[in-house]
Design a protein around this motif. Structure first.
Motif, PDB file in Angstrom:
ATOM      1  N   ILE B  70      -0.891  -1.131  -1.490  1.00 48.21           N
ATOM      2  CA  ILE B  70      -0.735  -1.173  -0.024  1.00 48.21           C
ATOM      3  C   ILE B  70      -2.029  -1.667   0.643  1.00 48.21           C
ATOM      4  O   ILE B  70      -1.994  -2.470   1.569  1.00 48.21           O
ATOM      5  CB  ILE B  70      -0.321   0.224   0.500  1.00 48.21           C
ATOM      6  CG1 ILE B  70       1.057   0.577  -0.059  1.00 48.21           C
ATOM      7  CG2 ILE B  70      -0.308   0.266   2.025  1.00 48.21           C
ATOM      8  CD1 ILE B  70       1.493   2.008   0.154  1.00 48.21           C
ATOM      9  N   CYS B  71      -3.166  -1.218   0.155  1.00 49.73           N
ATOM     10  CA  CYS B  71      -4.439  -1.665   0.746  1.00 49.73           C
ATOM     11  C   CYS B  71      -4.702  -3.149   0.477  1.00 49.73           C
ATOM     12  O   CYS B  71      -5.378  -3.807   1.268  1.00 49.73           O
ATOM     13  CB  CYS B  71      -5.590  -0.815   0.202  1.00 49.73           C
ATOM     14  SG  CYS B  71      -5.612   0.849   0.877  1.00 49.73           S
ATOM     15  N   ASP B  73      -2.324  -5.423   0.304  1.00 54.69           N
ATOM     16  CA  ASP B  73      -1.284  -6.208   0.980  1.00 54.69           C
ATOM     17  C   ASP B  73      -1.758  -6.638   2.376  1.00 54.69           C
ATOM     18  O   ASP B  73      -1.907  -5.795   3.272  1.00 54.69           O
ATOM     19  CB  ASP B  73      -0.008  -5.348   1.075  1.00 54.69           C
ATOM     20  CG  ASP B  73       1.192  -6.147   1.570  1.00 54.69           C
ATOM     21  OD1 ASP B  73       0.987  -7.276   2.075  1.00 54.69           O
ATOM     22  OD2 ASP B  73       2.314  -5.641   1.453  1.00 54.69           O
ATOM     23  N   ARG B  75      -0.200  -8.192   4.606  1.00 50.07           N
ATOM     24  CA  ARG B  75       0.834  -8.142   5.647  1.00 50.07           C
ATOM     25  C   ARG B  75       0.895  -6.776   6.328  1.00 50.07           C
ATOM     26  O   ARG B  75       1.537  -6.622   7.356  1.00 50.07           O
ATOM     27  CB  ARG B  75       2.207  -8.466   5.041  1.00 50.07           C
ATOM     28  CG  ARG B  75       2.321  -9.903   4.556  1.00 50.07           C
ATOM     29  CD  ARG B  75       3.545 -10.093   3.716  1.00 50.07           C
ATOM     30  NE  ARG B  75       3.494  -9.222   2.531  1.00 50.07           N
ATOM     31  CZ  ARG B  75       4.469  -9.096   1.656  1.00 50.07           C
ATOM     32  NH1 ARG B  75       5.592  -9.758   1.814  1.00 50.07           N
ATOM     33  NH2 ARG B  75       4.345  -8.307   0.607  1.00 50.07           N
ATOM     34  N   ARG B  76       0.259  -5.770   5.725  1.00 51.45           N
ATOM     35  CA  ARG B  76       0.291  -4.435   6.329  1.00 51.45           C
ATOM     36  C   ARG B  76      -0.642  -4.403   7.548  1.00 51.45           C
ATOM     37  O   ARG B  76      -1.722  -4.995   7.533  1.00 51.45           O
ATOM     38  CB  ARG B  76      -0.171  -3.352   5.329  1.00 51.45           C
ATOM     39  CG  ARG B  76       0.544  -3.339   4.006  1.00 51.45           C
ATOM     40  CD  ARG B  76       1.965  -2.857   4.078  1.00 51.45           C
ATOM     41  NE  ARG B  76       2.126  -1.496   4.516  1.00 51.45           N
ATOM     42  CZ  ARG B  76       3.023  -0.654   3.994  1.00 51.45           C
ATOM     43  NH1 ARG B  76       3.798  -1.035   2.980  1.00 51.45           N
ATOM     44  NH2 ARG B  76       3.157   0.552   4.470  1.00 51.45           N
ATOM     45  N   ASP B  77      -0.196  -3.670   8.584  1.00 48.15           N
ATOM     46  CA  ASP B  77      -0.946  -3.607   9.843  1.00 48.15           C
ATOM     47  C   ASP B  77      -2.209  -2.758   9.670  1.00 48.15           C
ATOM     48  O   ASP B  77      -2.115  -1.542   9.429  1.00 48.15           O
ATOM     49  CB  ASP B  77      -0.029  -2.991  10.913  1.00 48.15           C
ATOM     50  CG  ASP B  77      -0.676  -2.980  12.286  1.00 48.15           C
ATOM     51  OD1 ASP B  77      -1.842  -3.398  12.397  1.00 48.15           O
ATOM     52  OD2 ASP B  77      -0.003  -2.549  13.239  1.00 48.15           O
ATOM     53  N   GLU B  94       7.226   5.460   2.358  1.00 50.08           N
ATOM     54  CA  GLU B  94       7.578   4.087   2.003  1.00 50.08           C
ATOM     55  C   GLU B  94       9.087   3.926   1.824  1.00 50.08           C
ATOM     56  O   GLU B  94       9.641   2.878   2.116  1.00 50.08           O
ATOM     57  CB  GLU B  94       6.851   3.668   0.716  1.00 50.08           C
ATOM     58  CG  GLU B  94       5.388   3.322   0.915  1.00 50.08           C
ATOM     59  CD  GLU B  94       5.191   2.110   1.814  1.00 50.08           C
ATOM     60  OE1 GLU B  94       5.427   0.988   1.354  1.00 50.08           O
ATOM     61  OE2 GLU B  94       4.816   2.280   2.991  1.00 50.08           O
ATOM     62  N   ARG B  97      11.082   2.705   4.887  1.00 53.34           N
ATOM     63  CA  ARG B  97      10.925   1.291   5.298  1.00 53.34           C
ATOM     64  C   ARG B  97      10.698   1.171   6.804  1.00 53.34           C
ATOM     65  O   ARG B  97      11.042   0.189   7.429  1.00 53.34           O
ATOM     66  CB  ARG B  97      12.147   0.448   4.890  1.00 53.34           C
ATOM     67  CG  ARG B  97      12.378   0.401   3.406  1.00 53.34           C
ATOM     68  CD  ARG B  97      13.691  -0.274   3.102  1.00 53.34           C
ATOM     69  NE  ARG B  97      14.028  -0.176   1.700  1.00 53.34           N
ATOM     70  CZ  ARG B  97      13.642  -1.047   0.776  1.00 53.34           C
ATOM     71  NH1 ARG B  97      12.907  -2.082   1.109  1.00 53.34           N
ATOM     72  NH2 ARG B  97      13.995  -0.878  -0.473  1.00 53.34           N
ATOM     73  N   ARG B 100       4.817   0.104   8.658  1.00 55.27           N
ATOM     74  CA  ARG B 100       4.208  -1.105   8.094  1.00 55.27           C
ATOM     75  C   ARG B 100       2.680  -1.058   8.182  1.00 55.27           C
ATOM     76  O   ARG B 100       2.006  -2.075   8.017  1.00 55.27           O
ATOM     77  CB  ARG B 100       4.728  -2.349   8.825  1.00 55.27           C
ATOM     78  CG  ARG B 100       6.202  -2.612   8.669  1.00 55.27           C
ATOM     79  CD  ARG B 100       6.638  -2.764   7.225  1.00 55.27           C
ATOM     80  NE  ARG B 100       5.912  -3.838   6.556  1.00 55.27           N
ATOM     81  CZ  ARG B 100       5.820  -3.968   5.228  1.00 55.27           C
ATOM     82  NH1 ARG B 100       6.397  -3.081   4.448  1.00 55.27           N
ATOM     83  NH2 ARG B 100       5.145  -4.953   4.700  1.00 55.27           N
ATOM     84  N   GLY B 101       2.133   0.097   8.483  1.00 52.90           N
ATOM     85  CA  GLY B 101       0.678   0.215   8.562  1.00 52.90           C
ATOM     86  C   GLY B 101       0.077   0.611   7.224  1.00 52.90           C
ATOM     87  O   GLY B 101       0.671   0.384   6.180  1.00 52.90           O
ATOM     88  N   ARG B 102      -1.096   1.209   7.268  1.00 57.91           N
ATOM     89  CA  ARG B 102      -1.770   1.636   6.035  1.00 57.91           C
ATOM     90  C   ARG B 102      -1.866   3.155   5.977  1.00 57.91           C
ATOM     91  O   ARG B 102      -1.555   3.835   6.952  1.00 57.91           O
ATOM     92  CB  ARG B 102      -3.156   0.997   5.966  1.00 57.91           C
ATOM     93  CG  ARG B 102      -3.011  -0.506   5.803  1.00 57.91           C
ATOM     94  CD  ARG B 102      -4.303  -1.244   5.960  1.00 57.91           C
ATOM     95  NE  ARG B 102      -4.029  -2.662   5.989  1.00 57.91           N
ATOM     96  CZ  ARG B 102      -4.411  -3.514   5.035  1.00 57.91           C
ATOM     97  NH1 ARG B 102      -5.088  -3.078   4.000  1.00 57.91           N
ATOM     98  NH2 ARG B 102      -4.130  -4.791   5.138  1.00 57.91           N
ATOM     99  N   TYR B 103      -2.324   3.671   4.847  1.00 56.00           N
ATOM    100  CA  TYR B 103      -2.330   5.108   4.634  1.00 56.00           C
ATOM    101  C   TYR B 103      -3.741   5.633   4.413  1.00 56.00           C
ATOM    102  O   TYR B 103      -4.657   4.893   4.083  1.00 56.00           O
ATOM    103  CB  TYR B 103      -1.484   5.473   3.403  1.00 56.00           C
ATOM    104  CG  TYR B 103      -0.024   5.215   3.587  1.00 56.00           C
ATOM    105  CD1 TYR B 103       0.817   6.171   4.149  1.00 56.00           C
ATOM    106  CD2 TYR B 103       0.539   3.996   3.193  1.00 56.00           C
ATOM    107  CE1 TYR B 103       2.172   5.922   4.324  1.00 56.00           C
ATOM    108  CE2 TYR B 103       1.887   3.742   3.357  1.00 56.00           C
ATOM    109  CZ  TYR B 103       2.700   4.720   3.919  1.00 56.00           C
ATOM    110  OH  TYR B 103       4.024   4.469   4.088  1.00 56.00           O
TER     111      TYR B 103
END
Lengths: 313, 199
Positions: B70-71, B73, B75-77, B94, B97, B100-103
Motif C-alpha cells: 500500500i505504501c 502504490d 495511486r493511493r491518496d 481493504e 474497497r 483509497r488513502g494510506r494506513y
C-alpha cells in the motif's frame, strides 16, 4: 438434547450444593450488580470478565461470543460499566448469561484521557485489594461505584479523585494513614510522613528516610480522606503532586505489589507544568511515582475516617 | 503419550492460539497421514514467512519488502491516513474497497491496566509522518472498545495543534439486524452519529 454426563458432574446434584453461598437456593443461576474491572480475551470470540459485585464480591465470568459484532451484550461488559447481571455457576469460571446496564460510566471517562488513566488505576486497585473471589466486599464496591461516578461527572481533577479513592480504599482495608497525630506516640506536633510508621510521625518517633511534606500536603490528604472537596479543589498543584507521590507509595507498600496503571496516570491540571517521565515523548507527560523518602516499613495505626465508602462530591 | 517426535509436534501445535490438546493431536495425525510433499510445502511456508515478512518502515503493516504494497502504490491518496491497531485491521478495511488513502498501524491500543502506554505504540512514527504537512485528514479506526476509544481520544488531543481534520469511524447498528435487539450503548452511539437524509 443429548444427556451430558460431564455437565451433570459440573453442576452436581442439588443436595450437594454448599449452603450459604450464592447457590443455596438450589439453583446455579444467580443475579447481582457489579462493576467490570477488567476483560481478557478467551478463545475465538469469548472474554473473561472480572467484576466486583455488590453481594458476591469479586467474580470472574465467561461472556460467550461478546467479541462478535452481533453480540447482544458485548458493549455492556466493557471496563467501568456498572451492570446488573445474571450468572450461571461453573466449576472454575461462572458463565454470564444476561446483562443490563445500570450506569455506563465508560463513555464519559474515556472521552478524557487523564480521567481514563486515573479510572484504570482505580479499577486495578480495586482488583488488587479484593484478593479472594466470591468474598463479599460491599464497602469496596460502594467506594468504587462512587469513585467512578465522581470521575465520570468531571467535577474535580481526575488525579484528586484517584488519590481520594486510594486513601479511602486503604481506610476500608484497615490501612488508613494517621494524619492528625503521630502514628506511633499520638503526639500532635507531627511533621514527617513515614510509610514505615503508618502516617505522620513526630520528631522523636521519626524513622530514617521519612519524608517531610508541606503542611498543606497533609491537609490535602486529610481533605481527600474526609471528602472535603472544597479544600481539595483549592489546593495548589505542587501540593497535589507531593500528595500523589506519598499516597501512591503508601498504597503500593500496603499492597506489596506495584499498580501497573500508575505509571501511565497523567498528571495534568490547568496552569501546571506537566511532570514528565525521563525519556517520555514531549506530548505524553506523566509519572506517578513515590515521593522522596517514602520508603517501606510496617503498617501503622489507622486514622478514623468518616464513612469512607461514601464518595461525597 | 506418544513417541518422542509425535508428542513434540503435538506440544508445539498446542501452543498455537485457539488450538487445544485434542485439536493439536488431530492436526498432528493429519500431518502424519498427509502426503510428504504437502507437509514439506507447509514447513517451507512457515520458515519463509518468518524469514521474509517484516514490518513496513513507513506504516508498520506487515510487508515482504522494506515498504508494504500500500505504501508503494502511487495511486493511493497520501493526504489521508487511516490509523488502525493491527495489520489485520488493514485487511478488514481493504475488503470494503471504500478507502483509497494510506494506513498507519499502531501495534495495539493504550491499556494502562496491561502496562501498555502511548510510548509502547508506534505513535512517534505517526507524528513524524504528520510533520511534513502533506496529510490533511487523519481517520481514527481503532477498535470500538474502551481501549480503542481511549487511544483515539489520546491521538485526537495529540494532533489537535497540527490543525488536521481528525475523524473517527462511525459506530452503531449492524447492517441486517433488528433495532429491538441492539444494546443501549450501541443504539446510543447510533443516535449520536445519525446523519441527514438529503433526498
Amino acid at each position: 438434547m443429548r444427556w451430558s454426563g460431564r455437565k451433570a458432574l459440573v453442576r452436581g446434584p442439588r443436595g450437594r450444593r454448599p449452603p450459604g453461598g450464592p447457590y443455596d437456593d438450589g439453583v446455579s443461576l444467580y443475579r447481582d450488580e457489579g462493576v467490570v474491572l477488567r476483560t481478557q480475551k478467551l478463545g475465538e470470540a469469548d472474554r473473561i470478565i472480572t467484576l466486583l459485585t455488590r453481594r458476591t464480591g469479586k467474580v470472574r465470568g465467561v461472556a460467550k461470543g461478546v467479541r462478535r459484532t452481533k453480540s447482544r451484550f458485548g458493549a455492556r461488559l466493557e471496563p467501568f460499566s456498572h451492570v446488573d447481571l445474571q450468572l450461571h455457576g461453573g466449576r472454575s469460571l461462572d458463565v454470564i448469561t444476561q446483562v443490563e446496564t445500570l450506569h455506563p460510566y465508560g463513555g464519559a471517562i474515556v472521552a478524557d484521557y487523564p480521567r481514563y488513566t486515573a479510572g484504570t488505576a482505580m479499577l486495578e486497585t480495586a482488583d488488587r485489594l479484593t484478593v479472594g473471589e466470591k468474598e463479599p466486599a460491599l464497602r469496596q464496591f460502594l467506594l468504587l461505584v462512587g469513585g467512578l461516578r465522581t470521575l465520570a461527572e468531571g467535577g474535580h481533577e481526575a488525579r484528586l479523585v484517584l488519590d481520594a479513592f486510594f486513601l479511602r480504599s486503604l481506610a476500608v482495608a484497615g490501612y488508613a494513614p494517621a494524619l492528625a497525630e503521630c502514628a506511633r506516640c499520638g503526639a500532635e506536633a507531627a511533621r514527617a510522613f513515614a510509610i514505615v510508621a503508618g502516617g505522620v510521625v513526630c520528631g522523636a518517633c521519626r524513622p530514617p528516610g521519612a519524608a517531610v511534606p508541606a503542611a498543606e500536603t497533609i491537609a490535602l490528604m486529610i481533605a481527600l480522606l474526609r471528602g472535603d472537596w472544597a479544600a481539595a479543589d483549592a489546593s495548589e498543584p505542587r501540593h497535589r503532586t507531593e500528595c500523589s507521590g506519598l499516597v501512591a507509595a503508601y498504597l503500593q507498600w500496603h499492597l506489596e505489589h506495584g499498580i501497573r496503571s500508575l505509571r501511565h496516570v497523567e498528571r495534568e491540571w490547568p496552569g501546571a507544568p506537566e511532570a514528565r517521565a525521563p525519556g517520555a515523548f514531549p506530548w505524553s507527560g506523566r509519572s506517578h511515582d513515590a515521593g522522596p523518602g517514602a520508603a517501606g516499613g510496617r503498617p501503622g495505626d489507622a486514622e478514623p475516617a468518616p464513612d469512607p465508602h461514601v464518595f461525597r462530591t | 503419550m506418544y513417541e518422542g517426535v509425535v508428542q513434540n509436534l503435538i506440544d508445539e501445535l498446542g501452543l498455537l492460539p485457539g488450538v487445544g490438546p485434542k485439536s493439536a493431536q488431530r492436526i498432528a495425525f493429519h500431518l502424519l497421514a498427509a502426503d510428504p510433499a504437502d507437509v514439506k510445502r507447509l514447513a517451507h511456508a512457515l520458515l519463509e514467512v518468518k524469514e521474509k515478512v517484516r514490518f513496513c518502515r513507513v506504516c508498520g503493516n506487515v510487508a515482504a519488502e522494506e515498504e508494504c504494497r500500500i505504501c508503494r502504490d502511487q495511486r493511493r491518496d497520501p493526504q489521508v491516513i487511516c490509523v488502525v491497531e493491527e495489520p489485520k485491521d488493514v485487511v478488514a478495511i481493504e475488503r470494503t474497497r471504500e478507502f483509497r488513502g494510506r494506513y498507519h498501524v499502531l501495534g495495539g491500543a493504550i491499556s494502562p491496566i496491561d502496562g501498555v502506554g502511548p510510548d509502547d505504540l508506534k505513535i512517534r512514527e505517526l507524528m513524524v509522518r504528520l510533520a511534513d504537512g502533506q496529510v490533511t485528514e487523519l481517520i481514527l479506526a481503532t477498535d470500538p472498545n474502551l481501549e480503542g476509544e481511549a487511544t483515539a481520544t489520546y491521538l485526537a488531543r495529540l494532533v489537535k495543534p497540527l490543525g488536521l481534520k481528525v475523524t473517527r469511524l462511525a459506530s452503531g447498528l449492524p447492517v441486517g439486524g433488528d433495532l429491538e435487539y441492539a444494546d443501549e450503548v450501541t443504539l446510543g452511539r447510533a443516535f449520536e452519529g445519525r446523519r441527514l437524509l438529503d433526498v
